[in-house]
Design a protein around this motif. Structure first.
Motif, mmCIF file in Angstrom:
data_model
loop_
_atom_site.group_PDB
_atom_site.id
_atom_site.type_symbol
_atom_site.label_atom_id
_atom_site.label_comp_id
_atom_site.label_asym_id
_atom_site.label_seq_id
_atom_site.Cartn_x
_atom_site.Cartn_y
_atom_site.Cartn_z
ATOM 1 N N GLU A 45 98.897 35.368 148.515
ATOM 2 C CA GLU A 45 99.483 36.675 148.237
ATOM 3 C C GLU A 45 98.374 37.709 148.120
ATOM 4 N N ASN A 105 103.181 42.527 149.236
ATOM 5 C CA ASN A 105 104.211 43.173 148.407
ATOM 6 C C ASN A 105 104.635 44.497 149.042
ATOM 7 N N GLU A 122 107.126 40.510 150.411
ATOM 8 C CA GLU A 122 107.725 40.283 149.093
ATOM 9 C C GLU A 122 108.390 41.565 148.611
ATOM 10 N N ASP A 167 110.881 38.810 145.263
ATOM 11 C CA ASP A 167 109.847 38.625 144.252
ATOM 12 C C ASP A 167 110.448 38.748 142.844
ATOM 13 N N LYS A 190 110.862 34.034 144.787
ATOM 14 C CA LYS A 190 109.766 33.707 143.882
ATOM 15 C C LYS A 190 110.293 33.858 142.460
HETATM 16 MG MG MG Z 1 104.467 39.584 144.705
#
Ligand code: MG
Ligand code: C2E
Ligand code: MG
Ligand code: MG
Length: 269
Positions: free
Chosen positions: A59, A114, A146, A176, A197
């Motif tokens: 990530e 993200n 995400e 996320d 996640k």
């Molecule tokens: Mg994230």
């Protein structure tokens, strides 16, 4: 809870950092310059398979190496980026830098980026992603976006269309911080989502609060039933990792396996 290193002090100092409107304006001005002057950096944190602890992805997490304030974590400047609209420019930089890092690395795994709701609510994200992928040669399946749960995203038709376009490119979309928002399950029904996640607030209670164990267990089952990937965030102890493996969770991320670091290739701790 043990805190060490410089960045953690922001966790508590955060709200005080931007005390006045003037300070916010200063920061916005500085951030605008920082984006074009190369003061942003990406750190990468491994996402691993719980059996064998193979790195399956990384990530990308943005930091700002501020000339005076030092290394700033996202919590110290993302709110200003969101409010000022700079998040669009910042997000574009993050996407390019993350994809470049994945392409140059020797690792076969994916890179997770993200994406803020504001990036998705403006048209053009799919075009942007398409261009970055084409220019870099990264296989679309190796890019994961995400998204955090947000009411806006699940209801705004434009955002959904953009997600469909991204999905059609072959890019993967995951939710996320799953479990903390408002629209978790409708996301899984209505949007082209390939994974979740699980938020680290559930992880911290594993083995201590039976409700956390049951919730994570249920989410793992939900993932299996829907055929989507489940990554559990914030794994800090061997005990948590063992419990997760026992529950049947396959993928995890957390300080136990590696903190975010400036090097892509950095092996898990
Ligand atoms: Mg994230
Ligand atoms: P996130 O996407 O949920 O990322 C995980 C955060 O949890 C990261 O914080 C990571 O350092 C931290 N973390 C990872 N493992 C552990 C652990 O075992 N224990 C604990 N206590 N924390 C752990 P970070 O880097 O400060 O990022 C915070 C948030 O800022 C991210 O949460 C994400 O929502 C946002 N963010 C970071 N980079 C970007 C970016 O490039 N674009 C956008 N839009 N948002 C970003
Ligand atoms: Mg997260
Ligand atoms: Mg989280």
């Amino acid at each position: 809870q043990a805190k060490r290193g410089g960045r953690d002090r922001w966790d508590t100092a955060g709200p005080e950092v931007l005390r006045t409107a003037a300070e916010r304006l200063d920061l916005e001005h500085e951030l605008r310059i920082a984006i074009s002057d190369g003061e942003l950096e990406l750190h990468f944190q491994p996402i691993v398979g719980l059996t064998g602890q193979r790195v399956i992805g990384r990530e990308a997490l943005v930091r700002w190496r501020h000339p005076v304030r030092g290394m700033m974590p996202p919590v110290a400047f993302l709110p200003v980026a969101e409010e000022s609209g700079l998040i669009v420019e910042l997000g574009a930089w993050v996407l390019r830098a993350a994809v470049r890092a994945a392409v140059t690395s020797q690792e076969p795994g994916y890179v997770a980026v993200n994406v803020s709701p504001n990036q998705l609510l403006r048209p053009g994200l799919a075009d942007q992603v398409h261009l970055v992928l084409a220019a870099s040669g990264l296989e679309p399946g190796r890019l994961v976006l995400e998204l955090t749960e947000s009411v806006v995203l699940s209801t705004a038709p434009a955002a959904r269309e953009e997600l469909e376009r991204l999905h059609a490119l072959g890019v993967r979309i995951v939710v996320d911080d799953f479990g903390t928002g408002f629209s978790a399950l409708s996301y899984l029904r209505d949007l082209p989502v390939s994974g979740i996640k699980v938020d680290r607030s559930f992880t911290s209670g594993l083995g201590e609060d039976p409700r956390c164990d049951r919730i994570v267990e249920a989410l793992a089952g939900l993932g299996r039933g829907l055929g989507i990937d489940v990554v559990v965030e914030g794994v800090e102890t061997e005990h948590q990792a063992a419990l997760l493996a026992g529950i049947g969770v396959e993928h995890a991320q957390g300080y136990l396996f590696g903190r975010p670091g400036p090097s892509y290739e950095l092996l898990p701790a």
